[in-house]
Design a protein around this motif. Structure first.
Motif, PDB file in Angstrom:
ATOM      1  N   THR A   1       1.093  -2.895  -6.075  1.00 11.10           N
ATOM      2  CA  THR A   1       0.352  -1.900  -6.854  1.00 11.10           C
ATOM      3  C   THR A   1      -1.146  -2.157  -6.761  1.00 11.10           C
ATOM      4  OG1 THR A   1       2.212  -1.696  -8.400  1.00 11.10           O
ATOM      5  CG2 THR A   1       0.075  -0.882  -9.142  1.00 11.10           C
TER       6      THR A   1
ATOM      7  N   VAL B   1       1.897   5.757  -7.740  1.00 13.00           N
ATOM      8  CA  VAL B   1       1.932   4.466  -7.041  1.00 13.00           C
ATOM      9  C   VAL B   1       2.811   3.490  -7.808  1.00 13.00           C
ATOM     10  CG1 VAL B   1       0.563   2.467  -6.318  1.00 13.00           C
ATOM     11  CG2 VAL B   1      -0.332   4.781  -5.967  1.00 13.00           C
TER      12      VAL B   1
ATOM     13  N   HIS C   1       3.607   3.324   0.259  1.00 12.64           N
ATOM     14  CA  HIS C   1       3.934   1.995  -0.260  1.00 12.64           C
ATOM     15  C   HIS C   1       4.807   1.220   0.725  1.00 12.64           C
ATOM     16  CE1 HIS C   1       7.634   4.083  -1.365  1.00 12.64           C
ATOM     17  NE2 HIS C   1       8.204   2.913  -1.636  1.00 12.64           N
TER      18      HIS C   1
ATOM     19  N   TYR D   1      -2.648   9.736  -2.325  1.00 13.52           N
ATOM     20  CA  TYR D   1      -1.454   8.930  -2.064  1.00 13.52           C
ATOM     21  C   TYR D   1      -0.265   9.821  -1.726  1.00 13.52           C
ATOM     22  CZ  TYR D   1       2.526   5.877  -3.043  1.00 13.52           C
ATOM     23  OH  TYR D   1       3.684   5.161  -2.956  1.00 13.52           O
TER      24      TYR D   1
ATOM     25  N   ILE E   1      -2.500  -1.166  -3.167  1.00 18.71           N
ATOM     26  CA  ILE E   1      -2.630   0.266  -2.902  1.00 18.71           C
ATOM     27  C   ILE E   1      -3.719   0.883  -3.762  1.00 18.71           C
ATOM     28  CG2 ILE E   1      -1.429   2.479  -2.997  1.00 18.71           C
ATOM     29  CD1 ILE E   1       1.182   0.926  -2.473  1.00 18.71           C
TER      30      ILE E   1
END
Length: 499
Positions: A121, A93, A141, A136, A124
């Protein structure tokens, strides 16, 4: 810090009033109709209200898992928040968010961009920590970026002196992104890409039903009959990865959030059909070489045209909106070869395609591909609707009972049926007649080798580096394609049989 203008005038004021009326009446059908219209849901604030209603954020109760400790759990301004165990994908991430906000918004300072990347950041990781069963994927993103720039009136969020409104906006953003992850993109956040292969299989069927000629061309761009991988990032990231300006992505989210997640494949087919005329002209400009090497068409399929976010005041792109000879912009290496296409027309076509070729109809047959745990099937549970005659439920009871915990329990559970992630054998793609010559065969073999590698690597790039989950898909699907290529081309290149 940038403040987003909240004032709406002209058509936006009228549209905002329509959105408010639909939200207050919980009229999702009306919101769906508004999402297709030029301008979509109007102003930023009206769009937020519409998305929250359509995502049912207030009605879907969150039940976070495993409270522990981490620095990323919540805004620093919230002193009473439960914190959680760090998620194992947070390293990836961080790598991705450091590359965020490159193409939009424009004209922001490097310090502001760094703060925004930190916010992204935190956003997420909060979602992942609350629901550790989620995995993820690179590209999520991009989805979170659209949510962040839509729900916050000030970006980056205040580091000091945050108001109650600032904290409320952040909490709302987190809840909305959480619902998107669990109710819309959940199938792509499991242990492997099998569910996405199933969606590509359905996209292939929709395209074959809607435009057989375009389907045959798309199926010929790879020497090995395969799924339409050029559209993988489209449906996986809800098109957010492949559009380099914010307004059209928000309009696409207006459309997709208002509908069953299966709508992404109909939108993809509508885009392909809308750019077909331009694409065929560009293909003709490539000359006779494309007849011998159809893989040259792959970039033309993969590249989205400039999608124009039309409004009632500006139904067509203004002069200079796009110059195909301009220098490359944003994340792409080459200028976009297509001319702009207004989104409203694409949305209308996508709705017509879904009405004509429903996903559980005889042509698409999603019931052969997607299991009961897919977001496509559980979407009706969130609505309180009936799955089928054998699963009748009281609508109000189903709506009240469904929670994000129920959604989390569906991760990797009956998402795609056995064989649902594999290519259909029923419609083989004719092999080009003009193979003639060892040199040309070698070029085709090289294309196969590179194509297989790029597909594998490209798909892997959508998974977190800490936990690649492609082994099962690779060994079943890709090995099958390599075997097919080896058997077929062996007659032209004897050495290939020994690979």
């Amino acid at each position: 810090m940038s403040r987003i203008d909240e004032k709406a005038g002209g058509w936006e004021a009228v549209r905002d009033a329509e959105v408010d009326a639909a939200v207050n009446a919980h009229d999702e059908d009306r919101l769906r109709r508004l999402s297709v219209m030029p301008g979509g849901f109007g102003s930023r604030s009206a769009r937020c209200r519409a998305w929250l209603e359509l995502l049912r954020v207030e009605r879907l109760q969150s039940t976070p898992s495993s409270p522990e400790t981490t620095r990323f759990a919540t805004p620093e301004t919230d002193a009473e928040t439960v914190v959680y165990t760090p998620h194992q994908d947070e390293g990836q991430v961080l790598l991705d968010t450091r590359r965020a906000f490159v193409t939009y918004p424009r004209d922001i300072s490097s310090d502001a961009k760094a703060d925004m990347q930190e916010d992204l950041t935190a956003l997420i990781c909060t979602v992942l920590q609350r629901h550790p069963a989620l995995s993820y994927f690179q590209g999520f993103h991009d989805i979170a970026t659209v949510m962040y720039l839509t729900f916050l009136s000030k970006v980056p969020r205040p580091r000091e002196g945050a108001t109650a409104q600032d904290r409320e906006e952040w909490d709302t953003l987190v809840r909305a992104t959480e619902v998107v992850a669990l109710s819309r993109t959940r199938d792509g956040m499991g242990k492997d890409l099998g569910p996405m292969m199933g969606m590509l299989k359905l996209l292939r069927r929709v395209l074959a039903a809607a435009d057989p000629g375009l389907y045959r061309i798309s199926a010929s761009i790879s020497p090995v009959p395969t799924l339409p991988f050029f559209a993988l990032s489209w449906i996986l990231t809800l098109f957010s990865h492949d559009v380099d300006t914010l307004a059209p992505v928000q309009r696409i989210f207006d459309y997709l959030i208002a509908r069953n997640p299966i709508s992404a494949i109909y939108l993809a087919v509508a885009i392909l059909m809308s750019k077909k005329r331009q694409m065929l002209k560009l293909a003709a400009d490539l000359g006779p070489e494309v007849r011998l090497d159809p893989s040259l068409l792959h970039p033309l399929f993969q590249r989205l045209p400039p999608l124009y976010s039309d409004t009632p005041d500006e139904p067509t792109p203004p002069p200079g909106f796009h110059d195909p000879n301009a220098e490359a912009r944003g994340k792409f290496d080459e200028p976009n070869p297509y001319t702009p296409i207004a989104l409203s027309g694409i949305f209308q076509l996508a709705d017509k395609l879904q009405a004509k070729h429903p996903f559980d109809g005889s042509r698409v047959r999603a019931h052969e591909v997607l299991g009961s745990g897919s977001v496509v099937r559980t979407y009706v549970l969130e609505l309180g609707e009936q799955l089928d005659e054998q699963a009748k439920v009281d609508e109000k009871a189903a709506l009240k009972a469904w929670t994000l915990a129920d959604a989390e329990a569906c991760i990797d559970k009956d998402v795609v049926l056995p064989g649902g992630d594999q290519l259909d054998d029923e419609e083989p793609v004719p092999w080009p007649d003009r193979l003639g010559g060892l040199a040309r065969s070698r070029r085709i073999v090289t294309t196969i080798t590179i194509g297989v590698l790029l597909i594998g690597v490209g798909a892997a790039l959508y998974r977190s580096t800490g936990r690649y989950r492609l082994a099962a898909w690779w060994t079943t699907f890709m090995r099958r394609d390599i075997s097919w290529a080896r058997a077929y081309l062996g007659q032209y290149v004897p050495a290939l049989r020994d690979l």
